[in-house]
Design a protein around this motif. Sequence first.
Motif, mmCIF file in Angstrom:
data_model
loop_
_atom_site.group_PDB
_atom_site.id
_atom_site.type_symbol
_atom_site.label_atom_id
_atom_site.label_comp_id
_atom_site.label_asym_id
_atom_site.label_seq_id
_atom_site.Cartn_x
_atom_site.Cartn_y
_atom_site.Cartn_z
ATOM 1 N N ASP A 85 -81.555 91.035 -30.306
ATOM 2 C CA ASP A 85 -82.877 90.156 -29.857
ATOM 3 C C ASP A 85 -83.476 90.876 -28.179
ATOM 4 O O ASP A 85 -84.601 91.397 -28.368
ATOM 5 C CB ASP A 85 -83.258 88.714 -29.996
ATOM 6 C CG ASP A 85 -84.603 88.185 -29.588
ATOM 7 O OD1 ASP A 85 -85.260 88.672 -30.787
ATOM 8 O OD2 ASP A 85 -84.749 87.806 -28.635
ATOM 9 N N LEU A 88 -83.956 94.476 -28.637
ATOM 10 C CA LEU A 88 -85.200 94.575 -29.297
ATOM 11 C C LEU A 88 -86.448 94.577 -28.589
ATOM 12 O O LEU A 88 -87.665 95.715 -28.577
ATOM 13 C CB LEU A 88 -85.778 93.943 -30.470
ATOM 14 C CG LEU A 88 -86.484 93.683 -31.238
ATOM 15 C CD1 LEU A 88 -86.856 95.351 -31.987
ATOM 16 C CD2 LEU A 88 -86.632 92.744 -32.495
ATOM 17 N N LYS A 92 -88.778 97.574 -27.659
ATOM 18 C CA LYS A 92 -90.727 97.571 -27.652
ATOM 19 C C LYS A 92 -91.182 97.710 -26.504
ATOM 20 O O LYS A 92 -92.272 98.299 -26.694
ATOM 21 C CB LYS A 92 -90.649 95.931 -27.998
ATOM 22 C CG LYS A 92 -90.071 95.403 -29.180
ATOM 23 C CD LYS A 92 -91.047 94.152 -29.509
ATOM 24 C CE LYS A 92 -90.525 93.627 -30.880
ATOM 25 N NZ LYS A 92 -91.208 92.088 -31.618
ATOM 26 N N ARG A 117 -77.324 87.768 -40.696
ATOM 27 C CA ARG A 117 -78.385 87.320 -39.603
ATOM 28 C C ARG A 117 -78.506 88.538 -39.418
ATOM 29 O O ARG A 117 -79.776 89.321 -38.373
ATOM 30 C CB ARG A 117 -77.485 86.413 -38.811
ATOM 31 C CG ARG A 117 -77.235 85.334 -39.523
ATOM 32 C CD ARG A 117 -77.103 83.755 -38.378
ATOM 33 N NE ARG A 117 -77.883 83.799 -37.188
ATOM 34 C CZ ARG A 117 -77.330 83.504 -35.893
ATOM 35 N NH1 ARG A 117 -76.007 83.548 -36.092
ATOM 36 N NH2 ARG A 117 -78.269 83.723 -35.624
ATOM 37 N N ASP A 120 -80.635 90.843 -40.879
ATOM 38 C CA ASP A 120 -82.140 90.442 -41.002
ATOM 39 C C ASP A 120 -83.217 91.088 -39.143
ATOM 40 O O ASP A 120 -84.025 91.595 -39.491
ATOM 41 C CB ASP A 120 -82.639 88.768 -40.868
ATOM 42 C CG ASP A 120 -82.491 89.193 -41.632
ATOM 43 O OD1 ASP A 120 -81.722 89.338 -43.451
ATOM 44 O OD2 ASP A 120 -81.863 87.866 -42.550
ATOM 45 N N GLU A 121 -82.139 90.744 -38.087
ATOM 46 C CA GLU A 121 -82.464 91.088 -37.288
ATOM 47 C C GLU A 121 -82.618 92.702 -36.625
ATOM 48 O O GLU A 121 -83.476 92.869 -36.214
ATOM 49 C CB GLU A 121 -81.233 90.859 -35.691
ATOM 50 C CG GLU A 121 -81.827 90.945 -34.697
ATOM 51 C CD GLU A 121 -82.914 89.724 -33.864
ATOM 52 O OE1 GLU A 121 -83.721 90.183 -33.525
ATOM 53 O OE2 GLU A 121 -83.120 88.757 -34.974
ATOM 54 N N LEU A 123 -82.934 95.012 -39.208
ATOM 55 C CA LEU A 123 -84.074 95.429 -39.941
ATOM 56 C C LEU A 123 -86.038 95.137 -39.084
ATOM 57 O O LEU A 123 -86.780 96.748 -39.121
ATOM 58 C CB LEU A 123 -84.988 94.556 -41.419
ATOM 59 C CG LEU A 123 -83.817 94.829 -42.362
ATOM 60 C CD1 LEU A 123 -83.967 93.836 -43.497
ATOM 61 C CD2 LEU A 123 -83.832 96.412 -42.707
ATOM 62 N N LYS A 124 -86.188 94.643 -38.320
ATOM 63 C CA LYS A 124 -86.890 94.297 -37.129
ATOM 64 C C LYS A 124 -87.097 95.180 -36.017
ATOM 65 O O LYS A 124 -88.194 95.308 -35.711
ATOM 66 C CB LYS A 124 -86.900 92.671 -36.100
ATOM 67 C CG LYS A 124 -86.705 91.574 -37.153
ATOM 68 C CD LYS A 124 -86.956 89.960 -36.176
ATOM 69 C CE LYS A 124 -86.387 89.365 -36.983
ATOM 70 N NZ LYS A 124 -85.968 88.040 -36.123
ATOM 71 N N PHE A 125 -86.070 96.434 -36.352
ATOM 72 C CA PHE A 125 -86.032 97.544 -34.817
ATOM 73 C C PHE A 125 -86.663 98.421 -35.745
ATOM 74 O O PHE A 125 -87.627 99.449 -35.050
ATOM 75 C CB PHE A 125 -84.699 97.817 -35.036
ATOM 76 C CG PHE A 125 -84.075 96.992 -33.529
ATOM 77 C CD1 PHE A 125 -83.762 97.894 -32.315
ATOM 78 C CD2 PHE A 125 -83.648 95.918 -33.972
ATOM 79 C CE1 PHE A 125 -83.021 96.862 -31.106
ATOM 80 C CE2 PHE A 125 -82.894 95.175 -33.278
ATOM 81 C CZ PHE A 125 -82.713 95.959 -31.465
ATOM 82 N N TYR A 128 -90.389 100.612 -34.444
ATOM 83 C CA TYR A 128 -90.015 100.498 -33.012
ATOM 84 C C TYR A 128 -89.302 101.916 -33.108
ATOM 85 O O TYR A 128 -88.544 102.510 -32.367
ATOM 86 C CB TYR A 128 -89.666 99.563 -32.143
ATOM 87 C CG TYR A 128 -90.088 98.391 -32.706
ATOM 88 C CD1 TYR A 128 -91.915 98.610 -31.721
ATOM 89 C CD2 TYR A 128 -90.167 97.280 -33.240
ATOM 90 C CE1 TYR A 128 -92.732 97.374 -32.023
ATOM 91 C CE2 TYR A 128 -91.103 96.356 -33.618
ATOM 92 C CZ TYR A 128 -92.016 96.080 -32.879
ATOM 93 O OH TYR A 128 -93.047 95.045 -32.760
ATOM 94 N N THR A 129 -88.241 102.456 -34.325
ATOM 95 C CA THR A 129 -87.730 103.483 -34.766
ATOM 96 C C THR A 129 -87.544 104.823 -34.431
ATOM 97 O O THR A 129 -88.482 104.555 -35.817
ATOM 98 C CB THR A 129 -85.757 102.431 -35.350
ATOM 99 O OG1 THR A 129 -86.099 101.677 -34.823
ATOM 100 C CG2 THR A 129 -85.168 103.832 -35.685
ATOM 101 N N LEU A 163 -90.203 100.045 -44.672
ATOM 102 C CA LEU A 163 -89.664 98.610 -43.786
ATOM 103 C C LEU A 163 -90.104 99.134 -42.198
ATOM 104 O O LEU A 163 -90.229 98.758 -41.649
ATOM 105 C CB LEU A 163 -89.084 98.672 -44.037
ATOM 106 C CG LEU A 163 -88.222 97.884 -44.769
ATOM 107 C CD1 LEU A 163 -86.098 97.459 -45.219
ATOM 108 C CD2 LEU A 163 -89.057 97.153 -45.142
#
Length: 256
Positions: A85, A88, A92, A117, A120-121, A123-125, A128-129, A163
């Motif tokens: 986190d 990330l 950002k 866990r 899931d985290e 995949l949030k990147f 911005y990748t 994604l």
Amino acid sequence: MSKPILAISGNDIFSGGGLHADLTTYAREQLHGFVAVTCLTRMTDKGFDVVPIDAGIVADQLASLKDVDFAAIKIGLLPTVEVADVALAFVKNHADRPVVLDPVLVCKETHDLEVSRLRDELLKFLPYTTIVTPNLVEAQILMQMDIPTVEDMKLAAEKLHTLGAKYVVVKGGNRLQKAQAIDVFYDGKEFQVLTYPVLETNNVGAGCTFASSIAAKLALGMPIDRAVVEAKGFVYQAIAQADQYGVNQQFRREYD
């Protein structure tokens, strides 16, 4: 003056992968490498152990570098959701430069819940990748699918692109063919299958070196498709000339 480039990655006690591979690769490209360390590693009676750095300390490391104008960022082992986190949030705030995500999921001694866990985290990147570089097992975890063929590698790459990742490399290694290391590169429109002969070796760090090589070449302004192809060749040569611990110390001079 050499360009600055950042690795957010872990320490490999055997110096074959992680931040050691990152800095060696950056030096080869005559870039000034910075590192925010995410974890330490060690061997114990129970095997290879990853010791996370406190997320607050990782945040402090990145805050210390807030005034450095990085030409590219490579993200490696993120040992906990909390550390991920922090990384990330940093990414950002640097969305205007190349970001290479190597989603390391399978070298850590983790429980299924922790892997879930982290998945899931990670995949949030993706939005911005610039490019994400999972190996076959990591791609299976990220996309929750079996990948027994090159066509399945292509499907996983398409899903990762959907994604948010602009470009994707799924690294098959020698898991599909024992004699050929097969990777699939996807630019959102077309696929390119990259193959090299498999070298007999027990070395580690090829995935880290591949991702940091792409990041270095992007930092130097190389187009993404050429950066991926040249990084693949760089890793092949690094493995061919490596000693029992990782990249040979003479590699930079010999490869040049």
